[in-house]
Write a protein that holds these residues in place. Structure first.
Motif, PDB file in Angstrom:
ATOM      1  N   ALA A   1      51.740  61.122  26.746  1.00  0.00           N
ATOM      2  CA  ALA A   1      51.569  59.669  26.722  1.00  0.00           C
ATOM      3  C   ALA A   1      52.111  59.023  27.988  1.00  0.00           C
ATOM      4  CB  ALA A   1      52.263  59.075  25.493  1.00  0.00           C
ATOM      5  N   ILE A   2      53.206  59.542  28.511  1.00  0.00           N
ATOM      6  CA  ILE A   2      53.762  58.988  29.754  1.00  0.00           C
ATOM      7  C   ILE A   2      52.763  59.136  30.888  1.00  0.00           C
ATOM      8  CG2 ILE A   2      55.531  59.333  31.514  1.00  0.00           C
ATOM      9  CD1 ILE A   2      57.487  60.014  29.283  1.00  0.00           C
ATOM     10  N   LEU A   3      52.202  60.328  31.044  1.00  0.00           N
ATOM     11  CA  LEU A   3      51.267  60.563  32.146  1.00  0.00           C
ATOM     12  C   LEU A   3      49.995  59.740  31.994  1.00  0.00           C
ATOM     13  CD1 LEU A   3      51.740  64.397  32.577  1.00  0.00           C
ATOM     14  CD2 LEU A   3      52.210  62.659  34.283  1.00  0.00           C
ATOM     15  N   THR A   4      49.433  59.712  30.798  1.00  0.00           N
ATOM     16  CA  THR A   4      48.198  58.947  30.615  1.00  0.00           C
ATOM     17  C   THR A   4      48.453  57.444  30.757  1.00  0.00           C
ATOM     18  OG1 THR A   4      48.569  59.003  28.210  1.00  0.00           O
ATOM     19  CG2 THR A   4      47.127  60.679  29.153  1.00  0.00           C
ATOM     20  N   THR A   5      49.621  56.981  30.309  1.00  0.00           N
ATOM     21  CA  THR A   5      49.957  55.563  30.470  1.00  0.00           C
ATOM     22  C   THR A   5      50.007  55.171  31.940  1.00  0.00           C
ATOM     23  OG1 THR A   5      51.199  55.444  28.392  1.00  0.00           O
ATOM     24  CG2 THR A   5      51.741  53.821  30.071  1.00  0.00           C
ATOM     25  N   LEU A   6      50.611  56.010  32.756  1.00  0.00           N
ATOM     26  CA  LEU A   6      50.717  55.705  34.184  1.00  0.00           C
ATOM     27  C   LEU A   6      49.386  55.896  34.896  1.00  0.00           C
ATOM     28  CD1 LEU A   6      54.201  57.275  34.992  1.00  0.00           C
ATOM     29  CD2 LEU A   6      53.645  54.882  34.528  1.00  0.00           C
ATOM     30  N   LEU A   7      48.646  56.937  34.540  1.00  0.00           N
ATOM     31  CA  LEU A   7      47.354  57.169  35.178  1.00  0.00           C
ATOM     32  C   LEU A   7      46.370  56.047  34.878  1.00  0.00           C
ATOM     33  CD1 LEU A   7      46.789  61.009  34.726  1.00  0.00           C
ATOM     34  CD2 LEU A   7      47.066  59.772  36.863  1.00  0.00           C
ATOM     35  N   ASP A   8      46.378  55.554  33.656  1.00  0.00           N
ATOM     36  CA  ASP A   8      45.467  54.483  33.289  1.00  0.00           C
ATOM     37  C   ASP A   8      45.735  53.215  34.095  1.00  0.00           C
ATOM     38  OD1 ASP A   8      44.261  56.109  31.461  1.00  0.00           O
ATOM     39  OD2 ASP A   8      45.340  55.311  29.718  1.00  0.00           O
ATOM     40  N   ARG A   9      46.965  53.044  34.554  1.00  0.00           N
ATOM     41  CA  ARG A   9      47.315  51.848  35.323  1.00  0.00           C
ATOM     42  C   ARG A   9      47.181  52.045  36.824  1.00  0.00           C
ATOM     43  NH1 ARG A   9      49.753  51.519  30.528  1.00  0.00           N
ATOM     44  NH2 ARG A   9      50.454  49.514  29.711  1.00  0.00           N
ATOM     45  N   SER A  10      47.059  53.276  37.263  1.00  0.00           N
ATOM     46  CA  SER A  10      47.053  53.538  38.708  1.00  0.00           C
ATOM     47  C   SER A  10      45.837  52.944  39.411  1.00  0.00           C
ATOM     48  CB  SER A  10      47.112  55.045  38.964  1.00  0.00           C
ATOM     49  OG  SER A  10      45.928  55.689  38.518  1.00  0.00           O
ATOM     50  N   SER A  11      44.770  52.676  38.664  1.00  0.00           N
ATOM     51  CA  SER A  11      43.563  52.125  39.280  1.00  0.00           C
ATOM     52  C   SER A  11      43.645  50.613  39.506  1.00  0.00           C
ATOM     53  CB  SER A  11      42.340  52.436  38.408  1.00  0.00           C
ATOM     54  OG  SER A  11      42.481  51.839  37.120  1.00  0.00           O
ATOM     55  N   ARG A  12      44.628  49.960  38.904  1.00  0.00           N
ATOM     56  CA  ARG A  12      44.723  48.509  39.033  1.00  0.00           C
ATOM     57  C   ARG A  12      45.255  48.133  40.413  1.00  0.00           C
ATOM     58  NH1 ARG A  12      47.709  47.182  33.243  1.00  0.00           N
ATOM     59  NH2 ARG A  12      46.219  48.291  31.904  1.00  0.00           N
ATOM     60  N   SER A  13      44.693  47.078  40.963  1.00  0.00           N
ATOM     61  CA  SER A  13      45.081  46.679  42.320  1.00  0.00           C
ATOM     62  C   SER A  13      46.554  46.323  42.414  1.00  0.00           C
ATOM     63  CB  SER A  13      44.226  45.485  42.775  1.00  0.00           C
ATOM     64  OG  SER A  13      44.380  44.387  41.888  1.00  0.00           O
ATOM     65  N   GLU A  14      47.097  45.693  41.364  1.00  0.00           N
ATOM     66  CA  GLU A  14      48.493  45.291  41.423  1.00  0.00           C
ATOM     67  C   GLU A  14      49.444  46.480  41.305  1.00  0.00           C
ATOM     68  OE1 GLU A  14      47.118  44.606  37.108  1.00  0.00           O
ATOM     69  OE2 GLU A  14      46.339  44.385  39.156  1.00  0.00           O
ATOM     70  N   TRP A  15      48.913  47.645  40.938  1.00  0.00           N
ATOM     71  CA  TRP A  15      49.739  48.842  40.830  1.00  0.00           C
ATOM     72  C   TRP A  15      49.665  49.713  42.073  1.00  0.00           C
ATOM     73  CZ3 TRP A  15      52.531  51.497  36.734  1.00  0.00           C
ATOM     74  CH2 TRP A  15      52.819  50.672  35.656  1.00  0.00           C
ATOM     75  N   ARG A  16      48.841  49.312  43.044  1.00  0.00           N
ATOM     76  CA  ARG A  16      48.738  50.103  44.258  1.00  0.00           C
ATOM     77  C   ARG A  16      50.080  50.084  44.988  1.00  0.00           C
ATOM     78  NH1 ARG A  16      43.114  50.481  45.147  1.00  0.00           N
ATOM     79  NH2 ARG A  16      42.296  50.804  43.043  1.00  0.00           N
ATOM     80  N   GLY A  17      50.490  51.221  45.477  1.00  0.00           N
ATOM     81  CA  GLY A  17      51.769  51.312  46.165  1.00  0.00           C
ATOM     82  C   GLY A  17      52.926  51.725  45.281  1.00  0.00           C
ATOM     83  N   VAL A  18      52.702  51.799  43.961  1.00  0.00           N
ATOM     84  CA  VAL A  18      53.753  52.266  43.060  1.00  0.00           C
ATOM     85  C   VAL A  18      53.855  53.783  43.172  1.00  0.00           C
ATOM     86  CG1 VAL A  18      54.499  52.439  40.662  1.00  0.00           C
ATOM     87  CG2 VAL A  18      53.440  50.341  41.487  1.00  0.00           C
ATOM     88  N   ASP A  19      55.048  54.295  43.349  1.00  0.00           N
ATOM     89  CA  ASP A  19      55.274  55.713  43.560  1.00  0.00           C
ATOM     90  C   ASP A  19      55.276  56.454  42.230  1.00  0.00           C
ATOM     91  OD1 ASP A  19      55.888  58.122  44.668  1.00  0.00           O
ATOM     92  OD2 ASP A  19      58.024  57.708  44.920  1.00  0.00           O
TER      93      ASP A  19
END
Length: 362
Positions: free
Chosen positions: A205-223
């Motif tokens: 769930a942690i990985l899918t939660t973060l992956l699902d958000r990685s495509s959002r423009s406001e999440w770009r640059g999050v390590d």
């Protein structure tokens, strides 16, 4: 010299009086305006209304006196008539002038009061905004504390709720989004509890939660740092990796580690990672203008499947120092038209080993 003073003296006096009044007003406004939030003090807008009115009246009287004195000198210092020489009509005119002066002073008082009210209103608005920001930050901190507490709970359901709560908080709290992500990534680096069949779902769930958000423009640059994570029966199939991800030194174990049909759209590294699952699948995975780095990775399962993988032009694959510990590799239907170097990069110098990378069908 006296002639020059008589000619230019009055305008100069009026100009100086106006400049002094303007500087005074600016200084008073600067003194009464609230300071920045981090330096704000309620005393910045306190003070006597009467004192403010008196100061404005003093400014008005000084300015009016300077103007009158200047006009008097400009007119050649005419002799003032005695009171007995005024006619009734002239006395009425003087009375009108006096009333006009009083009315002007009243207008000054009204302006002073309105100005003061504006200052107080602005200060109150800023203080209210600051208080609202403080309340929001306090609420977000409370949410953070609660989500972190849930992640450390013994119950699987509570830990899972903590994952989603921390993900939602990261959405709402842009200033501390990286902190929330670091907490979730840090959870993956904690020792894997043996015999807990539910832990896999929490980490998934942690990985899918973060992956699902990685495509959002406001999440770009999050390590997204998953270095050293311990992952069992991981299923990230048919997902897109936007941005940069690090699985360096991670351990993939269980029956199946599935990256099937994953789309890589950035830099994803598996340096020194251990693929110990019985079956590791990159079947149908594709990389577009991306970099995949398996340097010094260890493949320790039974089967590693790269069949139908695609590396589009501009992508790169690194396998320097990768080690196979008895794995069978498959490269069926790899698209040589676009990634002619793909299978060759997976081959090892010891191609005589029937179970070394590159030994499977190409």
């Amino acid at each position: 010299m006296p002639a020059l003073l008589d000619t230019y003296g009055p305008p100069v006096v009026i100009l100086l009086a106006t400049a002094v009044a303007w500087l005074y007003i600016r200084r008073a406004r600067r003194r009464h305006l609230p300071r920045p939030v981090e330096q704000r003090d309620a005393s910045a807008v306190r003070g006597s209304m009467a004192g403010s009115v008196v100061r404005w009246l003093v400014v008005a009287v000084v300015l009016a006196g300077a103007t009158g004195a200047g006009l008097y000198r400009l007119l050649g210092r005419p002799a003032l008539p005695s009171a007995a020489s005024f006619t009734t009509a002239e006395l009425l005119d003087l009375l009108k002038i006096g009333l006009a002066v009083v009315g002007g002073l009243g207008a000054v008082v009204a302006l002073a009061v309105a100005y003061r009210r504006q200052q107080v209103s602005e200060a109150a608005h800023l203080i209210a905004t600051w208080q609202e920001d403080r309340d929001d930050t306090k609420f977000l901190n409370e949410r953070y504390g609660k989500a972190a507490e849930q992640l450390g709970h013994d119950s699987f359901a509570v830990r899972l709720a903590g994952v989603y709560a921390m993900g939602a908080l990261a959405d709402d709290w842009a200033e501390q989004r990286q902190t929330c992500v670091d907490v979730l990534c840090g959870y993956l680096r904690t020792p894997y509890p043996e015999g807990d069949s539910t832990e896999r779902e929490v980490r998934q769930a942690i990985l899918t939660t973060l992956l699902d958000r990685s495509s959002r423009s406001e999440w770009r640059g999050v390590d997204m740092d998953f270095r050293g994570a311990v992952l069992e029966d991981l299923d990230l199939s048919d997902r897109t990796f936007y941005g940069d991800f690090s699985f360096d030194f991670a351990e993939f174990r269980g029956k199946l580690t599935d990256f099937g049909e994953v789309r890589f759209r950035g830099v994803t590294t598996f340096r020194a990672a251990t693929f110990a699952a019985t079956h590791t699948s990159f079947w149908g995975a594709s990389a577009n203008l991306s970099k995949l780095d398996f340097s010094s990775a260890t493949f320790a399962g039974d089967l590693v499947d790269f069949s139908r993988s695609r590396l589009t032009r501009g992508s790169a694959l690194r396998l320097e120092g990768a080690v196979s510990e008895g794995c069978v590799f498959r490269y069926d239907d790899v698209d040589h038209a676009t990634v002619a170097e793909f299978a060759e990069a997976l081959r090892r110098e010891d191609a005589g080993d029937p179970r070394a990378p590159g030994a499977g069908p190409v």
